[in-house]
Design a protein around this motif. Structure first.
Motif, PDB file in Angstrom:
ATOM      1  N   UNK A 117      12.674   2.234   0.127  1.00 19.99           N
ATOM      2  CA  UNK A 117      11.944   3.336   0.779  1.00 19.99           C
ATOM      3  C   UNK A 117      10.484   3.352   0.340  1.00 19.99           C
ATOM      4  N   UNK A 118      10.241   3.168  -0.955  1.00 17.00           N
ATOM      5  CA  UNK A 118       8.869   3.141  -1.465  1.00 17.00           C
ATOM      6  C   UNK A 118       8.117   1.948  -0.892  1.00 17.00           C
ATOM      7  N   UNK A 119       8.763   0.792  -0.828  1.00 14.85           N
ATOM      8  CA  UNK A 119       8.127  -0.409  -0.295  1.00 14.85           C
ATOM      9  C   UNK A 119       7.795  -0.241   1.187  1.00 14.85           C
ATOM     10  N   UNK A 120       8.699   0.375   1.945  1.00 13.26           N
ATOM     11  CA  UNK A 120       8.450   0.601   3.376  1.00 13.26           C
ATOM     12  C   UNK A 120       7.236   1.497   3.567  1.00 13.26           C
ATOM     13  N   UNK A 121       7.128   2.543   2.747  1.00 16.90           N
ATOM     14  CA  UNK A 121       5.990   3.459   2.857  1.00 16.90           C
ATOM     15  C   UNK A 121       4.689   2.749   2.489  1.00 16.90           C
ATOM     16  N   UNK A 122       4.706   1.968   1.419  1.00 20.11           N
ATOM     17  CA  UNK A 122       3.505   1.219   1.018  1.00 20.11           C
ATOM     18  C   UNK A 122       3.098   0.231   2.097  1.00 20.11           C
ATOM     19  N   UNK A 123       4.057  -0.497   2.647  1.00 13.41           N
ATOM     20  CA  UNK A 123       3.752  -1.462   3.716  1.00 13.41           C
ATOM     21  C   UNK A 123       3.154  -0.746   4.926  1.00 13.41           C
ATOM     22  N   UNK A 124       3.705   0.417   5.274  1.00 14.42           N
ATOM     23  CA  UNK A 124       3.194   1.170   6.416  1.00 14.42           C
ATOM     24  C   UNK A 124       1.767   1.645   6.175  1.00 14.42           C
ATOM     25  N   UNK A 125       1.486   2.161   4.974  1.00 11.86           N
ATOM     26  CA  UNK A 125       0.138   2.658   4.672  1.00 11.86           C
ATOM     27  C   UNK A 125      -0.879   1.521   4.757  1.00 11.86           C
ATOM     28  N   UNK A 126      -0.547   0.362   4.210  1.00 12.15           N
ATOM     29  CA  UNK A 126      -1.485  -0.752   4.258  1.00 12.15           C
ATOM     30  C   UNK A 126      -1.575  -1.361   5.657  1.00 12.15           C
ATOM     31  N   UNK A 127      -0.501  -1.288   6.422  1.00 12.37           N
ATOM     32  CA  UNK A 127      -0.555  -1.731   7.816  1.00 12.37           C
ATOM     33  C   UNK A 127      -1.460  -0.803   8.625  1.00 12.37           C
ATOM     34  N   UNK A 128      -1.368   0.495   8.372  1.00 10.42           N
ATOM     35  CA  UNK A 128      -2.252   1.444   9.045  1.00 10.42           C
ATOM     36  C   UNK A 128      -3.690   1.272   8.577  1.00 10.42           C
ATOM     37  N   UNK A 129      -3.877   0.934   7.303  1.00  9.31           N
ATOM     38  CA  UNK A 129      -5.220   0.629   6.799  1.00  9.31           C
ATOM     39  C   UNK A 129      -5.795  -0.550   7.565  1.00  9.31           C
ATOM     40  N   UNK A 130      -4.977  -1.586   7.773  1.00 11.53           N
ATOM     41  CA  UNK A 130      -5.444  -2.746   8.537  1.00 11.53           C
ATOM     42  C   UNK A 130      -5.742  -2.387   9.988  1.00 11.53           C
ATOM     43  N   UNK A 131      -4.966  -1.484  10.560  1.00 18.30           N
ATOM     44  CA  UNK A 131      -5.251  -1.034  11.924  1.00 18.30           C
ATOM     45  C   UNK A 131      -6.615  -0.357  11.967  1.00 18.30           C
ATOM     46  N   UNK A 132      -6.873   0.504  11.001  1.00 19.25           N
ATOM     47  CA  UNK A 132      -8.160   1.179  10.908  1.00 19.25           C
ATOM     48  C   UNK A 132      -9.295   0.157  10.772  1.00 19.25           C
ATOM     49  N   UNK A 133      -9.147  -0.803   9.858  1.00 21.96           N
ATOM     50  CA  UNK A 133     -10.196  -1.798   9.625  1.00 21.96           C
ATOM     51  C   UNK A 133     -10.356  -2.769  10.794  1.00 21.96           C
TER      52      UNK A 133
END
Length: 186
Positions: free
Chosen positions: A158-174
């Motif tokens: 669950x923690x890994x999924x949340x971290x992956x999602x946050x960094x994936x959204x960061x990449x979407x932003x960038x």
């Protein structure tokens, strides 16, 4: 026709042959053969990378909560690992071809130093490097845990999924300003 279009490798090979054929057309005039090839490769790999980034963020992540539990393994065990393979290699080859392209244009040094003559390209390169780092060293290791490709307990998944999602959204932003830098006119 069904047999041909049912074979992805055949479709890609014919598409590649058509692109190569167009490179020899009299109206195709890049600033040089190497630059033309690397521009094309850079755009191709960039579409693979950013296309999958947008697929994950616009389709897969928002849709997963709506998928019945018994159907989720179809995504997590089959679709996501394959998509993540092309996602991370698309990132790697986009960065590699972009660096080669900047070198061929004689702008690599200026771009990396963010000199005025290549500042926008340099900003785009740094954004892409941050994004590729996120793909390989944050998103992918965490997705391996979240998808059960490596051993992890439920809390770690669950923690890994949340971290992956946050960094994936960061990449979407960038990706939005990075794409502007990639296609901006000088």
């Amino acid at each position: 026709m069904d047999k041909f279009f049912g074979n992805l490798h055949a479709v890609l090979a014919v598409g590649l042959a058509l692109a190569i054929g167009l490179m020899f057309a009299p109206y195709y005039a890049p600033p040089g053969v190497a630059i033309g090839v690397f521009q094309w490769l850079h755009v191709f790999f960039g579409i693979v990378w950013i296309g999958l980034l947008y697929y994950f963020n616009f389709v897969q992540i928002p849709t997963m909560p709506e998928i019945p539990a018994e159907l989720k393994p179809g995504v997590s065990k089959y679709i996501a690992p394959k998509a993540l393979f092309f996602f991370r290699w698309g990132a790697a080859f986009t960065v590699l071809t972009g660096l080669i392209l900047a070198y061929l244009y004689g702008e690599l040094h200026e771009a990396l130093k963010l000199e005025e003559s290549a500042r926008l390209i340099g900003i785009g390169m740094y954004l892409a490097l941050i994004m590729a780092f996120n793909v390989w060293f944050v998103i992918w290791p965490n997705q391996k845990k979240a998808l059960g490709l490596v051993p992890a307990d439920d809390a770690a998944k669950a923690k890994a999924a949340k971290t992956a999602m946050i960094f994936s959204r960061t990449n979407t932003l960038l990706s939005i300003p990075m794409l502007l830098c990639m296609v901006a006119f000088r």
